[in-house]
Design a protein around this motif. Structure first.
Motif, PDB file in Angstrom:
ATOM      1  N   ILE A   1      14.218  20.698  65.920  1.00  0.00           N
ATOM      2  CA  ILE A   1      14.359  19.783  67.058  1.00  0.00           C
ATOM      3  C   ILE A   1      14.790  18.399  66.576  1.00  0.00           C
ATOM      4  O   ILE A   1      15.608  17.730  67.220  1.00  0.00           O
ATOM      5  CB  ILE A   1      13.044  19.698  67.850  1.00  0.00           C
ATOM      6  CG1 ILE A   1      12.723  21.053  68.489  1.00  0.00           C
ATOM      7  CG2 ILE A   1      13.130  18.623  68.938  1.00  0.00           C
ATOM      8  CD1 ILE A   1      11.358  21.108  69.144  1.00  0.00           C
ATOM      9  N   ALA A   2      14.259  17.958  65.435  1.00  0.00           N
ATOM     10  CA  ALA A   2      14.636  16.652  64.893  1.00  0.00           C
ATOM     11  C   ALA A   2      16.120  16.602  64.571  1.00  0.00           C
ATOM     12  O   ALA A   2      16.776  15.572  64.771  1.00  0.00           O
ATOM     13  CB  ALA A   2      13.810  16.343  63.644  1.00  0.00           C
ATOM     14  N   GLU A   3      16.679  17.709  64.082  1.00  0.00           N
ATOM     15  CA  GLU A   3      18.113  17.741  63.797  1.00  0.00           C
ATOM     16  C   GLU A   3      18.925  17.717  65.081  1.00  0.00           C
ATOM     17  O   GLU A   3      19.974  17.058  65.154  1.00  0.00           O
ATOM     18  CB  GLU A   3      18.464  18.983  62.972  1.00  0.00           C
ATOM     19  CG  GLU A   3      19.944  19.170  62.699  1.00  0.00           C
ATOM     20  CD  GLU A   3      20.602  18.013  61.967  1.00  0.00           C
ATOM     21  OE1 GLU A   3      21.849  17.940  61.982  1.00  0.00           O
ATOM     22  OE2 GLU A   3      19.882  17.172  61.362  1.00  0.00           O
ATOM     23  N   VAL A   4      18.448  18.410  66.105  1.00  0.00           N
ATOM     24  CA  VAL A   4      19.110  18.333  67.405  1.00  0.00           C
ATOM     25  C   VAL A   4      19.093  16.891  67.913  1.00  0.00           C
ATOM     26  O   VAL A   4      20.106  16.373  68.400  1.00  0.00           O
ATOM     27  CB  VAL A   4      18.423  19.260  68.427  1.00  0.00           C
ATOM     28  CG1 VAL A   4      19.022  19.063  69.824  1.00  0.00           C
ATOM     29  CG2 VAL A   4      18.547  20.716  68.008  1.00  0.00           C
TER      30      VAL A   4
ATOM     31  N   ALA B   1      16.056   8.331  62.136  1.00  0.00           N
ATOM     32  CA  ALA B   1      15.756   6.919  62.380  1.00  0.00           C
ATOM     33  C   ALA B   1      17.022   6.083  62.367  1.00  0.00           C
ATOM     34  O   ALA B   1      17.206   5.184  63.207  1.00  0.00           O
ATOM     35  CB  ALA B   1      14.772   6.405  61.340  1.00  0.00           C
ATOM     36  N   ALA B   2      17.914   6.353  61.432  1.00  0.00           N
ATOM     37  CA  ALA B   2      19.164   5.587  61.330  1.00  0.00           C
ATOM     38  C   ALA B   2      20.036   5.801  62.557  1.00  0.00           C
ATOM     39  O   ALA B   2      20.629   4.857  63.094  1.00  0.00           O
ATOM     40  CB  ALA B   2      19.920   5.985  60.066  1.00  0.00           C
TER      41      ALA B   2
ATOM     42  N   LEU C   1       8.612  13.941  69.350  1.00  0.00           N
ATOM     43  CA  LEU C   1       8.823  13.664  67.933  1.00  0.00           C
ATOM     44  C   LEU C   1       9.117  12.189  67.713  1.00  0.00           C
ATOM     45  O   LEU C   1       9.842  11.560  68.496  1.00  0.00           O
ATOM     46  CB  LEU C   1       9.994  14.490  67.383  1.00  0.00           C
ATOM     47  CG  LEU C   1       9.827  16.008  67.338  1.00  0.00           C
ATOM     48  CD1 LEU C   1      11.088  16.634  66.746  1.00  0.00           C
ATOM     49  CD2 LEU C   1       8.609  16.399  66.518  1.00  0.00           C
ATOM     50  N   SER C   2       8.590  11.632  66.654  1.00  0.00           N
ATOM     51  CA  SER C   2       8.891  10.261  66.292  1.00  0.00           C
ATOM     52  C   SER C   2      10.314  10.162  65.748  1.00  0.00           C
ATOM     53  O   SER C   2      10.770  11.047  65.019  1.00  0.00           O
ATOM     54  CB  SER C   2       7.907   9.771  65.223  1.00  0.00           C
ATOM     55  OG  SER C   2       8.335   8.529  64.674  1.00  0.00           O
ATOM     56  N   VAL C   3      11.001   9.082  66.103  1.00  0.00           N
ATOM     57  CA  VAL C   3      12.346   8.884  65.558  1.00  0.00           C
ATOM     58  C   VAL C   3      12.293   8.608  64.060  1.00  0.00           C
ATOM     59  O   VAL C   3      13.320   8.648  63.381  1.00  0.00           O
ATOM     60  CB  VAL C   3      13.091   7.739  66.270  1.00  0.00           C
ATOM     61  CG1 VAL C   3      13.368   8.086  67.712  1.00  0.00           C
ATOM     62  CG2 VAL C   3      12.316   6.424  66.154  1.00  0.00           C
TER      63      VAL C   3
ATOM     64  N   GLY D   1      22.124  14.275  68.603  1.00  0.00           N
ATOM     65  CA  GLY D   1      22.212  13.642  69.909  1.00  0.00           C
ATOM     66  C   GLY D   1      22.355  12.141  69.807  1.00  0.00           C
ATOM     67  O   GLY D   1      23.176  11.529  70.502  1.00  0.00           O
ATOM     68  N   PHE D   2      21.553  11.516  68.944  1.00  0.00           N
ATOM     69  CA  PHE D   2      21.643  10.070  68.786  1.00  0.00           C
ATOM     70  C   PHE D   2      22.990   9.648  68.213  1.00  0.00           C
ATOM     71  O   PHE D   2      23.499   8.565  68.548  1.00  0.00           O
ATOM     72  CB  PHE D   2      20.510   9.560  67.894  1.00  0.00           C
ATOM     73  CG  PHE D   2      19.242   9.247  68.640  1.00  0.00           C
ATOM     74  CD1 PHE D   2      19.195   8.208  69.566  1.00  0.00           C
ATOM     75  CD2 PHE D   2      18.085   9.973  68.412  1.00  0.00           C
ATOM     76  CE1 PHE D   2      18.026   7.914  70.256  1.00  0.00           C
ATOM     77  CE2 PHE D   2      16.907   9.691  69.093  1.00  0.00           C
ATOM     78  CZ  PHE D   2      16.881   8.656  70.020  1.00  0.00           C
TER      79      PHE D   2
END
Length: 206
Positions: free
Chosen positions: A59-62, A124-125, A115-117, A66-67
């Motif tokens: 999910i973090a990679e998704v 985060a970047a 999830l935390s960024v 997205g960002f």
């Protein structure tokens, strides 16, 4: 039901991300398992762990992707509005709304997964890059205000981000607020106008 994309192009990592996008859009970021993502991608569950330690990492990679898309859209909107600082600022707000409607799976992973960024440096970047575009737009828009009366650009951008998010959640995606009597784009535009007039950044209506 999510459509099965399948693993045919030699990039298992991206195939899993694509499968997760469909599942997130259909079931929400917490509504699927790694096994379901593997099945949708056409691979065994064990194959997932070659690239992701668990569902949250997937999910973090998704969300990261997205960002990145979101930041690109925000930067394009900002540049398209130049040389008017106001046009650039308003365009970045509209870009938020357009992104949420065009990329629902990414949006949910970014803002509804819990999830935390800061889960990964890359996530985060990417999140920071998108935020800085709106802050830059707010900074340029408020430059003519005397420093002692000028609100921090971070505060202005946070307010507009919150307003955009509220319009998306309540009226642009068919959830809690249902359908509004006005198009979401009009709600956001008038809301931004009222806010900017309150700050003295737009002339008041006579």
């Amino acid at each position: 039901m999510p459509k099965k994309r399948g693993y045919h192009h030699g990039n298992l990592r991206q195939a899993l991300v694509d499968a997760a996008l469909d599942l997130i859009d259909a079931k929400g970021p917490q509504g699927f398992t790694l096994s379901e993502a593997a099945k949708a991608a056409g691979v065994t569950p064990a194959a997932v762990y070659r690239h992701f330690q668990g569902r949250e990492d997937l999910i973090a990679e998704v969300a990261r992707q997205g960002f990145e898309i979101f930041a690109d859209l925000m930067e394009f909107a900002f540049d398209k509005g130049q040389p008017s600082a106001l046009a650039s600022f308003e365009a970045t707000g509209r870009a938020y709304l357009a992104f949420a409607m065009k990329y629902p799976g990414h949006y949910k992973a970014m803002f509804e997964s819990g999830l935390s960024v800061n889960r990964t440096p890359e996530l985060a970047a990417a999140a920071t890059r998108s935020k800085l575009v709106l802050e830059r737009a707010a900074q340029e828009l408020s430059e003519h205000i005397p420093p002692e009366k000028r609100p921090p650009a971070q505060m202005v951008s946070a307010h507009i981000w919150s307003m955009s998010h509220g319009v998306v959640e309540l009226y642009a995606r068919g959830v809690p607020g249902g359908r509004a009597p006005f198009p979401p784009e009009d709600l956001l535009e008038t809301g931004i106008g009222i806010y900017l007039r309150g700050l003295g950044l737009l002339p008041r209506d006579e």
